[in-house]
Design an enzyme around this catalytic site. Structure first.
Site, PDB file in Angstrom:
ATOM      1  N   THR A 180      -3.306   2.873  -2.317  1.00  0.00           N
ATOM      2  CA  THR A 180      -2.508   2.253  -3.138  1.00  0.00           C
ATOM      3  C   THR A 180      -3.370   2.808  -4.613  1.00  0.00           C
ATOM      4  OG1 THR A 180      -2.138  -0.067  -2.477  1.00  0.00           O
ATOM      5  CG2 THR A 180      -1.857   0.245  -5.073  1.00  0.00           C
ATOM      6  N   ARG A 224       8.456  -5.552   5.122  1.00  0.00           N
ATOM      7  CA  ARG A 224       7.097  -7.107   4.203  1.00  0.00           C
ATOM      8  C   ARG A 224       6.680  -5.512   2.984  1.00  0.00           C
ATOM      9  NH1 ARG A 224       1.854  -4.807   2.048  1.00  0.00           N
ATOM     10  NH2 ARG A 224       0.494  -5.805   2.406  1.00  0.00           N
ATOM     11  N   VAL A 225       6.665  -6.715   2.158  1.00  0.00           N
ATOM     12  CA  VAL A 225       5.977  -6.660   0.389  1.00  0.00           C
ATOM     13  C   VAL A 225       4.353  -7.288   0.387  1.00  0.00           C
ATOM     14  CG1 VAL A 225       6.587  -6.848  -1.650  1.00  0.00           C
ATOM     15  CG2 VAL A 225       7.982  -7.086  -0.025  1.00  0.00           C
ATOM     16  N   GLY A 226       3.352  -6.492  -0.264  1.00  0.00           N
ATOM     17  CA  GLY A 226       2.462  -6.932  -0.216  1.00  0.00           C
ATOM     18  C   GLY A 226       2.219  -7.463  -2.114  1.00  0.00           C
ATOM     19  N   ASP A 227       0.995  -7.710  -2.260  1.00  0.00           N
ATOM     20  CA  ASP A 227       0.490  -7.838  -4.016  1.00  0.00           C
ATOM     21  C   ASP A 227       0.825  -6.614  -5.080  1.00  0.00           C
ATOM     22  OD1 ASP A 227      -1.508  -6.036  -2.320  1.00  0.00           O
ATOM     23  OD2 ASP A 227      -2.421  -6.025  -4.228  1.00  0.00           O
ATOM     24  N   THR A 275      -6.078  -3.285  -5.911  1.00  0.00           N
ATOM     25  CA  THR A 275      -6.102  -2.289  -4.842  1.00  0.00           C
ATOM     26  C   THR A 275      -6.413  -3.435  -2.842  1.00  0.00           C
ATOM     27  OG1 THR A 275      -6.353  -0.849  -3.258  1.00  0.00           O
ATOM     28  CG2 THR A 275      -7.592  -1.546  -5.445  1.00  0.00           C
ATOM     29  N   GLY A 276      -5.755  -2.760  -2.281  1.00  0.00           N
ATOM     30  CA  GLY A 276      -6.845  -3.749  -0.802  1.00  0.00           C
ATOM     31  C   GLY A 276      -5.608  -4.357   0.000  1.00  0.00           C
ATOM     32  N   GLY A 290      -3.004  -6.724   0.779  1.00  0.00           N
ATOM     33  CA  GLY A 290      -1.936  -7.169  -0.500  1.00  0.00           C
ATOM     34  C   GLY A 290      -2.272  -8.716   0.162  1.00  0.00           C
TER      35      GLY A 290
HETATM   36  N1  GLY Z   1      -2.169  -4.111  -2.059  1.00  0.00           N
HETATM   37  C1  GLY Z   1      -0.968  -2.528  -1.427  1.00  0.00           C
HETATM   38  C2  GLY Z   1      -0.274  -4.329   0.040  1.00  0.00           C
HETATM   39  O1  GLY Z   1      -1.134  -4.690   0.341  1.00  0.00           O
HETATM   40  O2  GLY Z   1       0.836  -3.537   0.016  1.00  0.00           O
END
Ligand code: GLY
Length: 297
Positions: free
Chosen positions: A167, A195-198, A218-219, A221
């Site tokens: 990211t 799917r949606v992360g952070d 980053t990492g 999510g």
């Molecule tokens: N940190 C990016 C994600 O997990 O989508």
């Protein structure tokens, strides 16, 4: 007021032969943003330009180079925040946008804070941002990684996720003391469709407040979202705490509370830089008036 800028190109298990492209991509992006700040430009434009540079670089999991989902398609997320006004803008699940960060900024400047999927893409078109064929966003390295996952599907549910590509994000403060932060991602490798992360979640992936500072995460999510990592890191700047300490406290909390893996970059209201990560590597680069680009991975 001192200007400062830091970028990250992802925290994870970046492979040895991917180190140089990550480091150079981060260095290039930091320099692009810095030129804007050094010429009197604002933090928003610096953050945007740095992130566009990394979105266009297939070394990173953002824009062109984004990981593909289980259907073999890109689905990208991005967010932007203005620390002067606390305006924030996010998009998620877009597939036909070359530079998602540009649309996140337009959302930030609109009456909304978050648009998803085809609604975000329709908004982009209304803003004069052309849509492109999703297939054009699939970089060869992302297709190869997807094929590996098809041949050897990763275990699900994932106990812990450590990405190998990053990211991207940027935090900057300009000569007027205005702080901006942004983050852009293709999300998780071989992710479930939708799917949606952070990264597009304000407070988790991105946060900025002129009163304290800004952060981009980053990492993994799912873990970062649960602890609202970027807002935690910014709040940890209270009492003039150094951003390195605040970043470390945030990553320690991520690990201890939810077993999370990742990294965070920060700039505080005094123009001090900080970062921390608990993954094998994180790509980053930063500049302050006293230091030329420091890039590492
Ligand atoms: N940190 C990016 C994600 O997990 O989508």
């Amino acid at each position: 007021m001192g200007i400062a800028l830091i970028v990250h190109g992802g925290a994870g298990a970046i492979a040895d032969n991917d180190v140089a492209p990550h480091r150079e991509g981060a260095r290039t992006a930091a320099n692009i943003g810095w030129v804007i700040l050094a010429n009197g430009g604002n933090a928003l434009d610096a953050v945007q330009a740095a992130i566009v540079s990394m979105e266009d670089d297939p070394a990173f999991d953002a824009g062109y180079g984004s990981y593909l989902n289980r259907d073999g398609q890109v689905e990208m997320d991005a967010s932007f925040m203005d620390g002067r006004t606390l305006d924030a803008g996010s998009i998620a699940g877009v597939q036909h946008i070359k530079n998602p960060i540009l649309v996140a900024r337009r959302v930030m400047e609109s009456e909304h804070t978050f648009l998803i999927a085809h609604g975000a893409e329709r908004f982009a078109t209304e803003q004069g941002i052309a849509l492109i064929d999703e297939k054009e966003m699939r970089a060869p390295n992302a297709i190869a990684k997807w094929q590996e996952c098809v041949n050897n599907p990763p275990p699900a549910p994932l106990a812990q996720y450590v990405p190998v590509h990053g990211t991207v994000g940027c935090v900057a403060i300009d000569q007027n003391g205005n702080i901006a932060a942004g983050t852009s991602t293709g999300g998780m490798s071989f992710k479930r469709v939708g799917r949606v992360g952070d990264s597009p979640i304000i407070g988790a992936g991105t946060y900025a407040d002129n009163l304290l500072g800004g952060a981009s995460a980053t990492g993994w999510g799912e873990a970062i979202t649960r602890v609202v990592l970027s807002k935690f890191a910014v709040d940890a700047l209270a009492n003039n705490r150094h951003p390195n300490e605040a970043a470390r406290a945030a990553i320690e909390m991520l690990a201890s509370r939810v077993g999370g893996t990742g990294g965070v970059i920060m700039v505080d209201r005094f123009g001090r830089i900080g970062f921390a990560f608990n993954t094998p590597r994180m790509a980053y680069a930063y500049l302050t008036p006293n230091k030329s680009v420091v890039a590492s991975c």
